[in-house]
Write a protein that holds these residues in place. Sequence first.
Motif, short mmCIF file in Angstrom:
data_model
loop_
_atom_site.label_atom_id
_atom_site.label_comp_id
_atom_site.label_asym_id
_atom_site.label_seq_id
_atom_site.Cartn_x
_atom_site.Cartn_y
_atom_site.Cartn_z
N ASP A 154 50.45 -2.40 24.61
CA ASP A 154 51.83 -2.55 24.72
C ASP A 154 52.22 -3.87 26.23
N PRO A 155 52.59 -5.00 25.04
CA PRO A 155 52.52 -5.99 25.74
C PRO A 155 53.92 -5.87 26.31
N PRO A 156 54.53 -6.31 27.55
CA PRO A 156 55.87 -6.64 27.94
C PRO A 156 56.42 -7.72 27.09
N TRP A 157 57.91 -7.92 26.77
CA TRP A 157 58.99 -8.70 26.10
C TRP A 157 59.17 -8.90 27.12
N CYS A 158 59.28 -10.51 26.76
CA CYS A 158 59.48 -11.75 28.05
C CYS A 158 60.51 -12.37 27.54
N GLY A 159 61.84 -13.66 27.52
CA GLY A 159 62.17 -14.30 27.35
C GLY A 159 63.74 -13.53 26.55
N ARG A 160 64.72 -14.11 25.74
CA ARG A 160 65.86 -13.58 24.91
C ARG A 160 64.43 -13.08 24.10
N ARG A 161 65.70 -11.64 23.06
CA ARG A 161 65.76 -11.23 22.01
C ARG A 161 65.61 -12.18 20.96
N GLY A 185 62.14 -16.63 17.50
CA GLY A 185 61.40 -18.04 17.96
C GLY A 185 61.75 -17.91 19.26
N TRP A 186 62.47 -17.18 20.37
CA TRP A 186 62.65 -17.03 21.44
C TRP A 186 61.91 -16.62 22.78
N ARG A 187 61.13 -15.51 21.51
CA ARG A 187 60.07 -14.55 22.80
C ARG A 187 58.69 -15.79 23.62
N SER A 188 58.54 -15.15 25.12
CA SER A 188 58.13 -15.71 25.09
C SER A 188 56.67 -15.14 26.55
N PHE A 189 55.85 -16.98 26.36
CA PHE A 189 54.94 -15.81 27.30
C PHE A 189 54.96 -15.29 29.18
N CYS A 190 55.11 -14.33 29.35
CA CYS A 190 54.91 -13.40 30.58
C CYS A 190 54.71 -14.42 31.79
N HIS A 191 54.88 -14.80 32.67
CA HIS A 191 54.79 -14.64 33.82
C HIS A 191 53.62 -13.45 34.38
N PRO A 192 52.23 -13.61 35.32
CA PRO A 192 51.94 -13.05 35.41
C PRO A 192 52.15 -12.07 36.49
N ASP A 193 53.28 -12.80 37.17
CA ASP A 193 53.99 -11.27 37.90
C ASP A 193 54.19 -10.34 37.07
N HIS A 194 54.82 -9.71 35.84
CA HIS A 194 54.67 -9.52 35.22
C HIS A 194 53.16 -8.36 34.87
N TYR A 195 52.67 -8.79 35.92
CA TYR A 195 51.16 -7.81 35.27
C TYR A 195 50.43 -7.79 37.06
N ALA A 196 49.85 -6.46 37.38
CA ALA A 196 48.62 -6.59 38.80
C ALA A 196 47.77 -7.36 39.03
N GLY A 197 47.18 -8.00 39.90
CA GLY A 197 46.07 -8.69 39.76
C GLY A 197 44.16 -7.74 40.02
N LEU A 198 44.14 -8.08 39.25
CA LEU A 198 42.11 -8.23 39.47
C LEU A 198 41.26 -8.22 40.64
N GLU A 199 40.77 -7.43 41.55
CA GLU A 199 39.73 -8.48 42.48
C GLU A 199 38.42 -8.49 41.69
N ASP A 200 38.04 -10.25 42.40
CA ASP A 200 37.10 -10.81 41.48
C ASP A 200 36.01 -9.66 42.11
N ARG A 201 34.77 -10.42 41.70
CA ARG A 201 33.46 -9.86 41.88
C ARG A 201 32.73 -11.13 42.52
#
Length: 570
Positions: free
Chosen positions: A207-214, A217-233
Motif C-alpha cells: 500500500d504505497p503512498p501517492w506523492c506528487g500530482r495525480r 506522468g506526475w506521480r513522484s517518489f515520496c520523501h523519506p519523511d513519509h515513512y517511519a525510520g528503522l533502527e540500525d543493528r
Amino acid sequence: MRAGALLCCALAACGAEQAPELSTSATGASAAAWFVDATAGAGIDFVHDAGFTAQKHLAETMGGGAACVDLDEDGALDLYFVQSGPIPVGPAAERTDAMPPNRLFLGDGSGSFRDATAASGHAAHRGYGMGAIAGDADGDGHLDLFVTNLGPDALLLGDGRAAFRDATEAAGVGDGRWTTGACFFDAELDGDLDLYVTAYVDMDLDDPPWCGRRDEGWRSFCHPDHYAGLEDRYWRNEGDGRFVDATAEVGLAGSDGKGLGVVAADFDLDGDLDLYVANDSTENRVWRNAGDGTFLDDTPISGGGVNGIGATEAGMGIAVGDIDGDLDLDLFVTNFDDESNTLYRTDEREFFTDVTAQAGLDAPSRLPVGFGTVFEDFDLDGDLDLAVANGHIIDNIHLYHDGKTWAQPAQLYVNAGDGRFTHAPELAGALGATPFVGRGLYTGDFDRDGRADLLLTQCNGPARLFRNTAPARPALHLRGVPPGVVLELETSTGAKHLRTDAGPSYCGASSGELALALADGERVRSLRILSPGAATLEFAPGLPDSFGPGTLTLTGTHLRLRATTFTEEP
C-alpha cells in the motif's frame, strides 16, 4: 626493489574565507583532463535494474552499490556489483532463478575484467540489492562479502578463489528489513570483525503512498519523511561463525534514523574505532567507542549530527581523510539538492566543525543530489582531492523544477593542499562530461599504473569505469589495508602524513589501497599504526631504514595487528 621485506609490529587548519582559483599551482597538474571513460574496453557490461513500477516505491530510486576488492587473491582488483530487479511485492516477493543476480567481474591487473558470476557460487545472489562490503568475517584469511537488501541480507563466505557460500542462516544475520549501508570493524579489539548495518525506512510495499500530482506522468517518489525510520543493528562476532545482535548491550540502541551510510573510523585517535552514521533528513549520529567495544552517543556535543546552522540534512555518502594535513581525520557527507554537501573539520580530535563554505564546497553542491563520494590523491601531489557522484531521486523532477534533472554530472574538486577545494570540471574529463544517475563511487588502481581510478554505479543504468590519466608521480603505495586502520607515515624530510582507507562512499567498498606521494629523493622513514590497537611498525634489523617509491602489501593479519609482513614489489 627488495622482496619480502619484514616489518615487525610492536603493540604499543582552519579554512580561508574563499577557495583558491584553479591554476597549475592549485592543481599540481596541467589543464589536461584526468579521467577517461574506459568502460567499453574493460569488459564490464553490468547494468543496474531498478525494477521500476507505476507505484513509485522509494526503494526503486536508491540504486545499487559495488565492492572493489581482490576476491581471488591474485593481486588485481575485482568488481562485485549489487543488482536489484523486480520489486519484491506479490509474485516477486519470492526471489527465483529468473531474477537478475549480483555479478562478479575478475580483474587481470591491466584494467580488463571478465565475468565470473557463473563460477562464483552464492555470490550470484538474487535479492533486491542495496549495497556490499568486504571483510574476513570468519577469520580464515579470505575476504567475505556482506550484502544489504530490501529483504533478507546475505553473508557470503569466500574461499580466496572467488567462489562463495551462503552462511547467512548459520551466522544469524539475515535481517529481513530494508538495510542499506554497512561496515565491518573490530569494535572491541578481540581480533575478529564485527558488523554494523544501517536500516532505512519501514515501507509498505502493498500500500504505497501517492506523492506528487495525480495527473498522468506526475506521480513522484515520496520523501523519506513519509515513512517511519528503522533502527540500525550492531552484530557482534562471536568468533565461531555466529553473530549476535548486541545493539542494546553495547549502547547503540535508539538510532532509528533512516540510515544510508556508516563508517568506522578512529576520529579521536585513541586506538579504537568510532562510528559515524549518515541519516536521511534526520540527525546523523556520532558513536564514540569507550575502548571496550561499548559506545557513547556523542552526537549532541560533537557537532556532527547537523550542519553549521543546526539543520539536519539528507545524509547519503561518506568520505573520511586528513584533508588539511593537520594529522586528524576529517569527514565529508553528501546531501540532497538545495542543501550543500557538508565538510566537517575535526578539531581537538573531539569536535566536528562545518567548514563547507570556507573550503569552497558549498555553492557547487547546492543544485546536484550527492551520493557516492571519495577522498583520494588523484594527481599524487600529496593531498586528498574529492570526487562526488550525483543523481536526483525523482526521475520526473524536470516536471516540478526548471533546471533540475534526474541525471547529473559527477564532480571533481582539487585540494589546494590546505583543505580548500576548487571545483574542476575541466580536469574531471569524462567523469563530469556526461550526466549520470549516479549512486556509488569507488576508488582503486584497476590497471596497476600507480594512479587511483574510479568506478561509478547508476540507478537503472550501466556502471562506468574511469581511468586516471593525471601525470604520474613517485609514490609509496600500500595495499591490503584493513578497514578503519589509520597509518601515520613520516618521510625522510620529517614531514608526517595521516592516511586511512577511503571509507564506504555509498553502499559499497573501495579497494583498501593508500598512496603517499614522494618528492624526488624523499623516502618513507617510519610507519605507525595509530588504530586499531595503537601499534607501531618498526623496520626489522638488517633491512633498509626507509622505503622509496614502490608498493608495500599488508598481508595475513586481523585488525589487532601483532606481526605484520610487508612485501615490496617492483
